[in-house]
Scaffold this motif. Structure first.
Motif, PDB file in Angstrom:
ATOM      1  N   PRO A   1      18.048   0.277   1.180  1.00  0.00           N
ATOM      2  CA  PRO A   1      17.051   0.589   0.144  1.00  0.00           C
ATOM      3  C   PRO A   1      17.425  -0.032  -1.191  1.00  0.00           C
ATOM      4  O   PRO A   1      18.586  -0.059  -1.576  1.00  0.00           O
ATOM      5  N   TYR A   2      16.437  -0.531  -1.882  1.00  0.00           N
ATOM      6  CA  TYR A   2      16.645  -1.086  -3.212  1.00  0.00           C
ATOM      7  C   TYR A   2      15.627  -0.453  -4.151  1.00  0.00           C
ATOM      8  O   TYR A   2      14.510  -0.149  -3.755  1.00  0.00           O
ATOM      9  N   ASP A   3      16.039  -0.291  -5.405  1.00  0.00           N
ATOM     10  CA  ASP A   3      15.147   0.328  -6.389  1.00  0.00           C
ATOM     11  C   ASP A   3      13.905  -0.516  -6.614  1.00  0.00           C
ATOM     12  O   ASP A   3      13.986  -1.735  -6.693  1.00  0.00           O
ATOM     13  N   ALA A   4      12.770   0.176  -6.739  1.00  0.00           N
ATOM     14  CA  ALA A   4      11.517  -0.512  -7.035  1.00  0.00           C
ATOM     15  C   ALA A   4      10.690   0.387  -7.941  1.00  0.00           C
ATOM     16  O   ALA A   4      10.885   1.598  -7.970  1.00  0.00           O
ATOM     17  N   VAL A   5       9.793  -0.223  -8.676  1.00  0.00           N
ATOM     18  CA  VAL A   5       8.914   0.572  -9.538  1.00  0.00           C
ATOM     19  C   VAL A   5       7.496   0.026  -9.439  1.00  0.00           C
ATOM     20  O   VAL A   5       7.285  -1.191  -9.432  1.00  0.00           O
ATOM     21  N   VAL A   6       6.535   0.938  -9.349  1.00  0.00           N
ATOM     22  CA  VAL A   6       5.128   0.526  -9.271  1.00  0.00           C
ATOM     23  C   VAL A   6       4.747  -0.101 -10.605  1.00  0.00           C
ATOM     24  O   VAL A   6       5.060   0.413 -11.676  1.00  0.00           O
ATOM     25  N   THR A   7       4.073  -1.244 -10.515  1.00  0.00           N
ATOM     26  CA  THR A   7       3.758  -2.044 -11.701  1.00  0.00           C
ATOM     27  C   THR A   7       2.294  -2.432 -11.682  1.00  0.00           C
ATOM     28  O   THR A   7       1.741  -2.716 -10.624  1.00  0.00           O
ATOM     29  N   LYS A   8       1.713  -2.496 -12.870  1.00  0.00           N
ATOM     30  CA  LYS A   8       0.320  -2.960 -12.939  1.00  0.00           C
ATOM     31  C   LYS A   8       0.271  -4.443 -12.579  1.00  0.00           C
ATOM     32  O   LYS A   8       1.182  -5.199 -12.886  1.00  0.00           O
ATOM     33  N   MET A   9      -0.852  -4.800 -11.961  1.00  0.00           N
ATOM     34  CA  MET A   9      -1.067  -6.231 -11.710  1.00  0.00           C
ATOM     35  C   MET A   9      -2.208  -6.690 -12.589  1.00  0.00           C
ATOM     36  O   MET A   9      -3.073  -5.873 -12.903  1.00  0.00           O
ATOM     37  N   PRO A  10      -2.301  -7.912 -12.967  1.00  0.00           N
ATOM     38  CA  PRO A  10      -1.457  -9.042 -12.564  1.00  0.00           C
ATOM     39  C   PRO A  10      -0.057  -8.969 -13.160  1.00  0.00           C
ATOM     40  O   PRO A  10       0.139  -8.363 -14.194  1.00  0.00           O
TER      41      PRO A  10
ATOM     42  N   TYR B   1       0.843  -1.193   0.000  1.00  0.00           N
ATOM     43  CA  TYR B   1       0.000   0.000   0.000  1.00  0.00           C
ATOM     44  C   TYR B   1       0.874   1.237   0.000  1.00  0.00           C
ATOM     45  O   TYR B   1       1.859   1.305   0.733  1.00  0.00           O
ATOM     46  N   VAL B   2       0.521   2.205  -0.822  1.00  0.00           N
ATOM     47  CA  VAL B   2       1.237   3.482  -0.852  1.00  0.00           C
ATOM     48  C   VAL B   2       0.224   4.612  -0.783  1.00  0.00           C
ATOM     49  O   VAL B   2      -0.952   4.438  -1.089  1.00  0.00           O
ATOM     50  N   LYS B   3       0.731   5.778  -0.433  1.00  0.00           N
ATOM     51  CA  LYS B   3      -0.111   6.977  -0.405  1.00  0.00           C
ATOM     52  C   LYS B   3      -0.682   7.210  -1.786  1.00  0.00           C
ATOM     53  O   LYS B   3       0.038   7.113  -2.787  1.00  0.00           O
ATOM     54  N   SER B   4      -1.941   7.543  -1.840  1.00  0.00           N
ATOM     55  CA  SER B   4      -2.539   7.900  -3.128  1.00  0.00           C
ATOM     56  C   SER B   4      -1.758   9.047  -3.722  1.00  0.00           C
ATOM     57  O   SER B   4      -1.339   9.962  -3.022  1.00  0.00           O
ATOM     58  N   GLY B   5      -1.595   9.002  -5.023  1.00  0.00           N
ATOM     59  CA  GLY B   5      -0.790  10.023  -5.693  1.00  0.00           C
ATOM     60  C   GLY B   5       0.540   9.418  -6.113  1.00  0.00           C
ATOM     61  O   GLY B   5       1.152   9.828  -7.093  1.00  0.00           O
ATOM     62  N   LEU B   6       0.978   8.415  -5.331  1.00  0.00           N
ATOM     63  CA  LEU B   6       2.243   7.768  -5.660  1.00  0.00           C
ATOM     64  C   LEU B   6       1.997   6.358  -6.171  1.00  0.00           C
ATOM     65  O   LEU B   6       2.885   5.513  -6.133  1.00  0.00           O
ATOM     66  N   HIS B   7       0.767   6.104  -6.625  1.00  0.00           N
ATOM     67  CA  HIS B   7       0.357   4.751  -6.956  1.00  0.00           C
ATOM     68  C   HIS B   7       0.336   4.473  -8.449  1.00  0.00           C
ATOM     69  O   HIS B   7      -0.038   3.391  -8.868  1.00  0.00           O
ATOM     70  N   LYS B   8       0.729   5.449  -9.266  1.00  0.00           N
ATOM     71  CA  LYS B   8       0.604   5.214 -10.700  1.00  0.00           C
ATOM     72  C   LYS B   8       1.736   4.303 -11.180  1.00  0.00           C
ATOM     73  O   LYS B   8       2.896   4.455 -10.758  1.00  0.00           O
ATOM     74  N   PRO B   9       1.424   3.380 -12.109  1.00  0.00           N
ATOM     75  CA  PRO B   9       2.466   2.502 -12.636  1.00  0.00           C
ATOM     76  C   PRO B   9       3.606   3.328 -13.219  1.00  0.00           C
ATOM     77  O   PRO B   9       3.370   4.345 -13.864  1.00  0.00           O
ATOM     78  N   GLY B  10       4.822   2.913 -12.933  1.00  0.00           N
ATOM     79  CA  GLY B  10       5.988   3.659 -13.389  1.00  0.00           C
ATOM     80  C   GLY B  10       6.580   4.525 -12.296  1.00  0.00           C
ATOM     81  O   GLY B  10       7.728   4.971 -12.410  1.00  0.00           O
ATOM     82  N   THR B  11       5.825   4.763 -11.235  1.00  0.00           N
ATOM     83  CA  THR B  11       6.362   5.571 -10.120  1.00  0.00           C
ATOM     84  C   THR B  11       7.541   4.841  -9.505  1.00  0.00           C
ATOM     85  O   THR B  11       7.441   3.668  -9.157  1.00  0.00           O
ATOM     86  N   GLU B  12       8.639   5.560  -9.346  1.00  0.00           N
ATOM     87  CA  GLU B  12       9.832   4.930  -8.762  1.00  0.00           C
ATOM     88  C   GLU B  12       9.811   5.096  -7.257  1.00  0.00           C
ATOM     89  O   GLU B  12       9.367   6.105  -6.740  1.00  0.00           O
ATOM     90  N   ALA B  13      10.301   4.070  -6.607  1.00  0.00           N
ATOM     91  CA  ALA B  13      10.330   4.091  -5.144  1.00  0.00           C
ATOM     92  C   ALA B  13      11.512   3.273  -4.670  1.00  0.00           C
ATOM     93  O   ALA B  13      12.264   2.731  -5.475  1.00  0.00           O
TER      94      ALA B  13
END
Lengths: 155, 451
Positions: free
Chosen positions: B431-440, B411-423
């Motif tokens: 810390p390790y690089d991650a990117v928001v991805t569409k599911m499935p 779960y992330v704060k709304s606004g930071l939930h779009k696919p492609g958002t880096e985190a």
């Protein structure tokens, strides 16, 4: 599994290893072992450390190995990295104390080496030993074999 | 390292085990109620801070903890499904799960098992889950007070994923609910929530009946549930039944004979593959399992809970207890699509006012998928933005056997939930690089009618 036993027993006398039947895990005679399933191979004041065949067998497919930095120190009984399988993470606990002189970078690309070759290509770190006397508190291959049997039987 | 040799109850006594950080207790994303529920298991763990010398717990401990938070940790004997002996005879490694002794895997590894399910097929014993029926003229209006689905609008013989909500709009459990006929609803709830769900439904049933409602229930403890998933599910099952499965689509339900046994069949599952859940009389469960495996000539394999968890994670499906909890609403969990259109307008289910407000204003947090570098992200790993500020938390994660990369849900704060958002995802403090991805993560193969 049967072919593995055959390989193991045929190789036994040549490689001077002992095998125990329960999980077809191999235990090498020349190494020392701690009770958290790590092995150490000593050569003068230099030691190579990894996890045992028994450990990798129970872990399942290793997908990631977290390696420590070269130059950092390890202490006997303290963790220095982690091994990840599909479903879980497990700390690696050092059987010896000393300075880490080399880490197996191959594991970054091929973490499966830990499964395929836990005593050879799947080695994890090389350590310059502080205190060779620490080795006395470790198990030899017979003790470790028995230890594994007892641990498995308990559960 | 500590090995997965034992059901974790014996690990309780060793103080080598220090559990992961309980930092999440103070997270804005989770209320104290959550942390209580997550820690409510009698496995005695006191919160320890995450230190550099933290030792990992037994592997099996970690595995079962990730699969479910609902263990029987006292000395109550574990329940056994009708297939228990069959599992053991077939090399099943049995572990405690939600009070049952269940196979986590068989001779093949979790990775191989997962890949095989998508390539060929997997047969799962899910008899620990709780099937129940509601009967009576008011079954639909009754259940609609407790779930978000538009049951009245469901065509008879069809079903859907739904959520049981509480007064705050949070999820009590998720469930596949089917309207068999207007006066018969069949539903399956999670094993770990059985007692909670039955108490909840039972209490509401009593008060509904007192007001003159015509509804009764029956818990199907005389039946066992099997799941058959993968491309070979339908062809294999077709050998065992005269009914034409090619016209039975995703979400549909039938009562029919399979291998001579009176079964309830639903074209649904928890893997993202085409497949079925088969409710069979308990005394026929082993024979049906054997028949399915034989007809597939060994291509469909017995598959355990370890692979089941990898499969559902790859399919982007929630695991109640990890990705959904009492304080998380279906809107936050990304299940707004499961709220019937009429229900959105009318409400009439517990917590409707909270949920309808979230639908209007948008929820404050949202469930998203991640790909990440480094070690696999695990549940409770912190998610941070590029500057290191905490923006969320992982609720499920692992290594995807099919994609050969790390996948996670959180779960992330709304606004930071779009696919492609880096985190960044923090694993063991780094810390390790991650990117928001569409599911499935892995495309689904549900059997839908041609357009």
């Amino acid at each position: 599994m049967a072919s593995r036993v055959l390989w193991a027993s045929r190789a036994a006398s040549y490689l001077r290893i002992s095998t125990f039947n329960r999980a077809f895990s191999t235990v090498l005679k020349d190494l020392k072992y701690n009770d958290t399933h790590e092995w150490v191979k000593v050569d003068g004041d230099s030691a190579t450390v990894g996890i045992t065949d028994h450990a990798q067998d129970h872990l399942g497919d290793v997908v990631y190995v977290e390696l420590p930095e070269v130059g950092s120190t390890v202490a006997q009984g303290a963790n220095f990295g982690a091994v990840e399988s599909v479903k879980a993470t497990s700390d690696i606990i050092s059987p010896v104390s000393g300075e880490i002189v080399e880490v197996n970078d191959e594991l970054s690309n091929s973490p499966g080496l830990v499964n395929a070759s836990p005593y050879e290509n799947g080695w994890i770190i090389k350590v310059k030993l502080n205190d060779a006397a620490e080795l006395d508190s470790l198990m030899d291959s017979d003790k470790y074999t028995k230890f594994c049997e007892e641990e498995d039987a308990k559960h | 390292m500590h090995l997965p040799i034992t059901p974790f109850r014996t690990k309780k006594t060793t103080n080598k085990h220090q559990p992961r950080s309980n930092k999440y207790i103070s997270s804005p994303f989770f209320t104290p109620a959550l942390s209580l529920s997550l820690n409510s298991h009698s496995h005695s763990r006191s919160p320890h801070s995450h230190t550099q010398t933290m030792r990992g717990g037994g592997l099996l401990l970690s595995v079962t903890r990730r699969l479910s938070r609902h263990f029987a940790t006292d000395s109550a004997p574990l329940k056994k499904t009708p297939l228990y002996d069959f599992h053991v005879a077939n090399g099943g490694k049995m572990v405690p799960f939600a009070g049952w002794s269940m196979p986590i895997q068989y001779a093949d590894s979790i990775m191989d098992s997962t890949v095989n399910c998508r390539a060929n097929g997997g047969l799962f014993d899910v008899a620990h889950m709780c099937g129940l029926s509601l009967y009576g003229r008011d079954s639909v209006p009754f259940l609609e007070t407790l779930v978000i689905a538009d049951l009245a609008g469901l065509k008879p013989g069809t079903g859907s994923l739904t959520v049981f909500t509480n007064e705050n709009g949070g999820a009590i459990d998720d469930s596949v609910v089917t309207k068999v006929k207007d006066d018969h609803i069949y539903l399956v709830v999670n094993a770990g929530c059985r007692d909670k769900d039955l108490a909840h439904i039972g209490a509401h049933l009593e008060s509904f009946k007192k007001k003159g409602g015509d509804v009764s229930w029956h818990i199907h403890d005389e039946r066992a549930l099997l799941a058959l998933q993968g491309p070979l599910a339908a062809p294999t099952l077709q050998f065992l039944t005269k009914d034409d499965l090619s016209t039975m689509y995703f979400g549909e339900f039938k009562m029919l004979d399979i291998n001579g046994f009176a079964c309830y069949l639903t074209r649904t599952g928890y893997t993202g593959e085409d497949g079925f859940e088969i409710s069979v009389p308990a005394e026929n469960a082993v024979d049906l399992a054997k028949a399915i495996l034989e007809k597939s000539e060994g291509k469909v394999r017995l598959t355990g809970l370890g692979a089941r968890d990898s499969l559902r994670l790859e399919a982007g499906l929630c695991l109640y207890g990890n990705d959904m909890e009492q304080h998380i609403t279906p809107v936050e969990a990304g299940l707004s699509w499961a709220i019937g259109k009429r229900r959105k307008a009318e409400g009439g289910f517990l917590g409707a006012q909270v949920i309808l407000k979230q639908l209007e204003e948008g929820p404050k947090i949202r469930r998203v998928g991640f790909f990440s570098q480094g070690p696999p992200a695990r549940s409770h790993s912190e998610i941070a933005d590029a500057s290191g500020e905490k923006i969320g938390e992982v609720t499920s994660g692992g290594f995807s056997p099919c994609l050969k990369k790390n996948i996670a849900m959180g779960y992330v704060k709304s606004g930071l939930h779009k696919p492609g958002t880096e985190a960044k995802i923090l694993v063991r403090g780094k810390p390790y690089d991650a990117v928001v991805t569409k599911m499935p993560f892995v495309p689904t193969k549900y059997y839908k009618p041609p357009k």
